[in-house]
Design a protein around this motif. Structure first.
Motif, PDB file in Angstrom:
ATOM      1  N   CYS A  30       0.861  -1.187   0.000  1.00 26.56           N
ATOM      2  CA  CYS A  30       0.000   0.000   0.000  1.00 26.56           C
ATOM      3  C   CYS A  30       0.895   1.234   0.000  1.00 26.56           C
ATOM      4  CB  CYS A  30      -0.896   0.015   1.226  1.00 26.56           C
ATOM      5  SG  CYS A  30      -2.021  -1.389   1.308  1.00 26.56           S
ATOM      6  N   VAL A  31       0.800   2.034  -1.041  1.00 20.84           N
ATOM      7  CA  VAL A  31       1.634   3.226  -1.190  1.00 20.84           C
ATOM      8  C   VAL A  31       0.839   4.450  -0.744  1.00 20.84           C
ATOM      9  CG1 VAL A  31       2.953   4.673  -2.787  1.00 20.84           C
ATOM     10  CG2 VAL A  31       2.879   2.189  -3.122  1.00 20.84           C
ATOM     11  N   SER A  32       1.418   5.212   0.184  1.00 22.72           N
ATOM     12  CA  SER A  32       0.800   6.458   0.635  1.00 22.72           C
ATOM     13  C   SER A  32       0.695   7.440  -0.518  1.00 22.72           C
ATOM     14  CB  SER A  32       1.647   7.087   1.745  1.00 22.72           C
ATOM     15  OG  SER A  32       1.645   6.276   2.881  1.00 22.72           O
ATOM     16  N   GLY A  33      -0.192   8.407  -0.370  1.00 24.43           N
ATOM     17  CA  GLY A  33      -0.360   9.423  -1.400  1.00 24.43           C
ATOM     18  C   GLY A  33       0.953  10.114  -1.717  1.00 24.43           C
ATOM     19  N   GLN A  34       1.304  10.113  -2.992  1.00 23.06           N
ATOM     20  CA  GLN A  34       2.521  10.756  -3.458  1.00 23.06           C
ATOM     21  C   GLN A  34       2.170  12.096  -4.089  1.00 23.06           C
ATOM     22  OE1 GLN A  34       5.725   9.426  -2.886  1.00 23.06           O
ATOM     23  NE2 GLN A  34       4.320   8.293  -1.573  1.00 23.06           N
ATOM     24  N   LEU A  35       2.924  13.098  -3.715  1.00 21.23           N
ATOM     25  CA  LEU A  35       2.761  14.450  -4.241  1.00 21.23           C
ATOM     26  C   LEU A  35       3.911  14.757  -5.200  1.00 21.23           C
ATOM     27  CD1 LEU A  35       1.875  16.067  -0.814  1.00 21.23           C
ATOM     28  CD2 LEU A  35       0.311  15.856  -2.757  1.00 21.23           C
ATOM     29  N   PRO A  36       3.807  15.825  -5.961  1.00 20.41           N
ATOM     30  CA  PRO A  36       4.874  16.162  -6.893  1.00 20.41           C
ATOM     31  C   PRO A  36       6.049  16.907  -6.260  1.00 20.41           C
ATOM     32  CG  PRO A  36       3.025  17.621  -7.254  1.00 20.41           C
ATOM     33  CD  PRO A  36       2.605  16.636  -6.203  1.00 20.41           C
ATOM     34  N   MET A  37       6.457  16.457  -5.089  1.00 20.00           N
ATOM     35  CA  MET A  37       7.640  17.030  -4.446  1.00 20.00           C
ATOM     36  C   MET A  37       8.887  16.422  -5.098  1.00 20.00           C
ATOM     37  SD  MET A  37       8.735  16.955  -0.418  1.00 20.00           S
ATOM     38  CE  MET A  37       7.337  17.940   0.088  1.00 20.00           C
ATOM     39  N   ARG A  38       9.858  17.262  -5.367  1.00 21.60           N
ATOM     40  CA  ARG A  38      11.106  16.776  -5.958  1.00 21.60           C
ATOM     41  C   ARG A  38      11.885  15.948  -4.926  1.00 21.60           C
ATOM     42  NH1 ARG A  38      11.103  22.378  -7.431  1.00 21.60           N
ATOM     43  NH2 ARG A  38      10.538  22.623  -9.616  1.00 21.60           N
ATOM     44  N   GLU A  76      -4.681  -1.270  -7.863  1.00 24.83           N
ATOM     45  CA  GLU A  76      -5.605  -0.157  -7.673  1.00 24.83           C
ATOM     46  C   GLU A  76      -4.818   1.139  -7.525  1.00 24.83           C
ATOM     47  OE1 GLU A  76      -9.413   0.891  -4.864  1.00 24.83           O
ATOM     48  OE2 GLU A  76      -7.712  -0.106  -3.921  1.00 24.83           O
ATOM     49  N   VAL A  77      -5.304   2.183  -8.165  1.00 30.65           N
ATOM     50  CA  VAL A  77      -4.684   3.507  -8.090  1.00 30.65           C
ATOM     51  C   VAL A  77      -5.783   4.528  -7.797  1.00 30.65           C
ATOM     52  CG1 VAL A  77      -3.398   5.271  -9.381  1.00 30.65           C
ATOM     53  CG2 VAL A  77      -2.881   2.841  -9.744  1.00 30.65           C
ATOM     54  N   ILE A 121      -1.306  10.924  -5.742  1.00 32.21           N
ATOM     55  CA  ILE A 121      -1.615   9.567  -6.200  1.00 32.21           C
ATOM     56  C   ILE A 121      -1.226   8.550  -5.127  1.00 32.21           C
ATOM     57  CG2 ILE A 121      -1.203   7.811  -7.969  1.00 32.21           C
ATOM     58  CD1 ILE A 121      -0.334  10.066  -9.861  1.00 32.21           C
ATOM     59  N   SER A 122      -2.154   7.658  -4.808  1.00 30.06           N
ATOM     60  CA  SER A 122      -1.854   6.524  -3.940  1.00 30.06           C
ATOM     61  C   SER A 122      -2.117   5.244  -4.742  1.00 30.06           C
ATOM     62  CB  SER A 122      -2.689   6.552  -2.666  1.00 30.06           C
ATOM     63  OG  SER A 122      -4.054   6.431  -2.961  1.00 30.06           O
ATOM     64  N   ALA A 123      -1.559   4.128  -4.279  1.00 31.34           N
ATOM     65  CA  ALA A 123      -1.719   2.886  -5.037  1.00 31.34           C
ATOM     66  C   ALA A 123      -1.622   1.671  -4.126  1.00 31.34           C
ATOM     67  CB  ALA A 123      -0.646   2.801  -6.124  1.00 31.34           C
ATOM     68  N   ARG A 124      -2.149   0.579  -4.627  1.00 30.95           N
ATOM     69  CA  ARG A 124      -1.975  -0.729  -4.013  1.00 30.95           C
ATOM     70  C   ARG A 124      -1.411  -1.653  -5.077  1.00 30.95           C
ATOM     71  NH1 ARG A 124      -7.576  -1.329  -0.620  1.00 30.95           N
ATOM     72  NH2 ARG A 124      -7.161   0.425   0.733  1.00 30.95           N
ATOM     73  N   ALA A 125      -0.450  -2.465  -4.662  1.00 34.23           N
ATOM     74  CA  ALA A 125       0.178  -3.403  -5.590  1.00 34.23           C
ATOM     75  C   ALA A 125       0.218  -4.788  -4.955  1.00 34.23           C
ATOM     76  CB  ALA A 125       1.599  -2.933  -5.934  1.00 34.23           C
ATOM     77  N   TRP A 126       0.250  -5.791  -5.788  1.00 36.34           N
ATOM     78  CA  TRP A 126       0.350  -7.185  -5.351  1.00 36.34           C
ATOM     79  C   TRP A 126       1.653  -7.737  -5.909  1.00 36.34           C
ATOM     80  CZ3 TRP A 126      -2.497  -9.784  -1.938  1.00 36.34           C
ATOM     81  CH2 TRP A 126      -2.336 -11.168  -1.864  1.00 36.34           C
ATOM     82  N   VAL A 127       2.527  -8.157  -4.995  1.00 32.01           N
ATOM     83  CA  VAL A 127       3.848  -8.642  -5.396  1.00 32.01           C
ATOM     84  C   VAL A 127       4.088 -10.008  -4.778  1.00 32.01           C
ATOM     85  CG1 VAL A 127       6.318  -8.146  -5.413  1.00 32.01           C
ATOM     86  CG2 VAL A 127       4.679  -6.261  -5.481  1.00 32.01           C
ATOM     87  N   GLU A 128       4.346 -10.995  -5.621  1.00 34.06           N
ATOM     88  CA  GLU A 128       4.666 -12.325  -5.126  1.00 34.06           C
ATOM     89  C   GLU A 128       6.033 -12.290  -4.473  1.00 34.06           C
ATOM     90  OE1 GLU A 128       2.633 -14.971  -5.121  1.00 34.06           O
ATOM     91  OE2 GLU A 128       1.094 -13.786  -6.133  1.00 34.06           O
ATOM     92  N   ARG A 129       6.129 -12.889  -3.298  1.00 32.98           N
ATOM     93  CA  ARG A 129       7.416 -12.983  -2.594  1.00 32.98           C
ATOM     94  C   ARG A 129       8.134 -14.240  -3.029  1.00 32.98           C
ATOM     95  NH1 ARG A 129       8.568 -10.031   2.204  1.00 32.98           N
ATOM     96  NH2 ARG A 129       6.937  -8.556   2.693  1.00 32.98           N
ATOM     97  N   ASN A 130       9.432 -14.149  -3.143  1.00 32.49           N
ATOM     98  CA  ASN A 130      10.228 -15.328  -3.502  1.00 32.49           C
ATOM     99  C   ASN A 130      10.546 -16.150  -2.284  1.00 32.49           C
ATOM    100  OD1 ASN A 130      10.247 -14.516  -6.122  1.00 32.49           O
ATOM    101  ND2 ASN A 130      12.126 -13.342  -5.912  1.00 32.49           N
TER     102      ASN A 130
END
Length: 130
Positions: A30-38, A76-77, A121-130
């Protein structure tokens, strides 16, 4: 429930509030909201929308990579957009970054964001663990 890992993305400013860049529980990121900060912490609120969108997506990519994920892992985004007049330009920039991959997405018009930013922008990703 799996343990929850707090993720800090190298190369981005440390969050100013009480949150992490992302969290990971098992395969879910789960990625927190990202802003356009450099990356150096300077603001882009005075820059054109397109530049802000590119920076925000670059920040999102950086956080995803720190979590072992990529845009193609997003399920999801959520986009918070100031000014619906930017919707078309955003969609074109977003499509260029995501390519053929089309995760579920919501674009939420809002009246304002911190520092004059025009999107978050925030997002959710699904990543298989090795």
């Amino acid at each position: 429930m799996p343990p929850i890992e707090l993720i800090t993305a190298p190369g981005l400013p440390i969050p100013a509030g009480h949150y992490s860049h992302a969290t990971r529980a098992g395969n879910l990121v789960c990625v927190s909201g990202q802003l356009p900060m450099r990356p150096d912490g300077t603001h882009t609120g005075d820059r054109p929308f397109e530049e802000q969108a590119e920076q925000t997506l670059a920040n999102l990519r950086t956080v995803l990579e720190a979590a072992g994920a990529s845009f193609s892992d997003c399920i999801e985004v959520t986009v918070y957009l100031v000014g619906v007049e930017h919707w078309k330009a955003f969609n074109e920039i977003y499509a260029r970054h995501f390519g053929e991959w089309k995760p579920a997405r919501a674009v939420v018009p809002v009246s304002a964001l911190h520092y004059g930013y025009l999107l978050e922008i925030s997002a959710r990703a699904w990543v298989e663990r090795n």
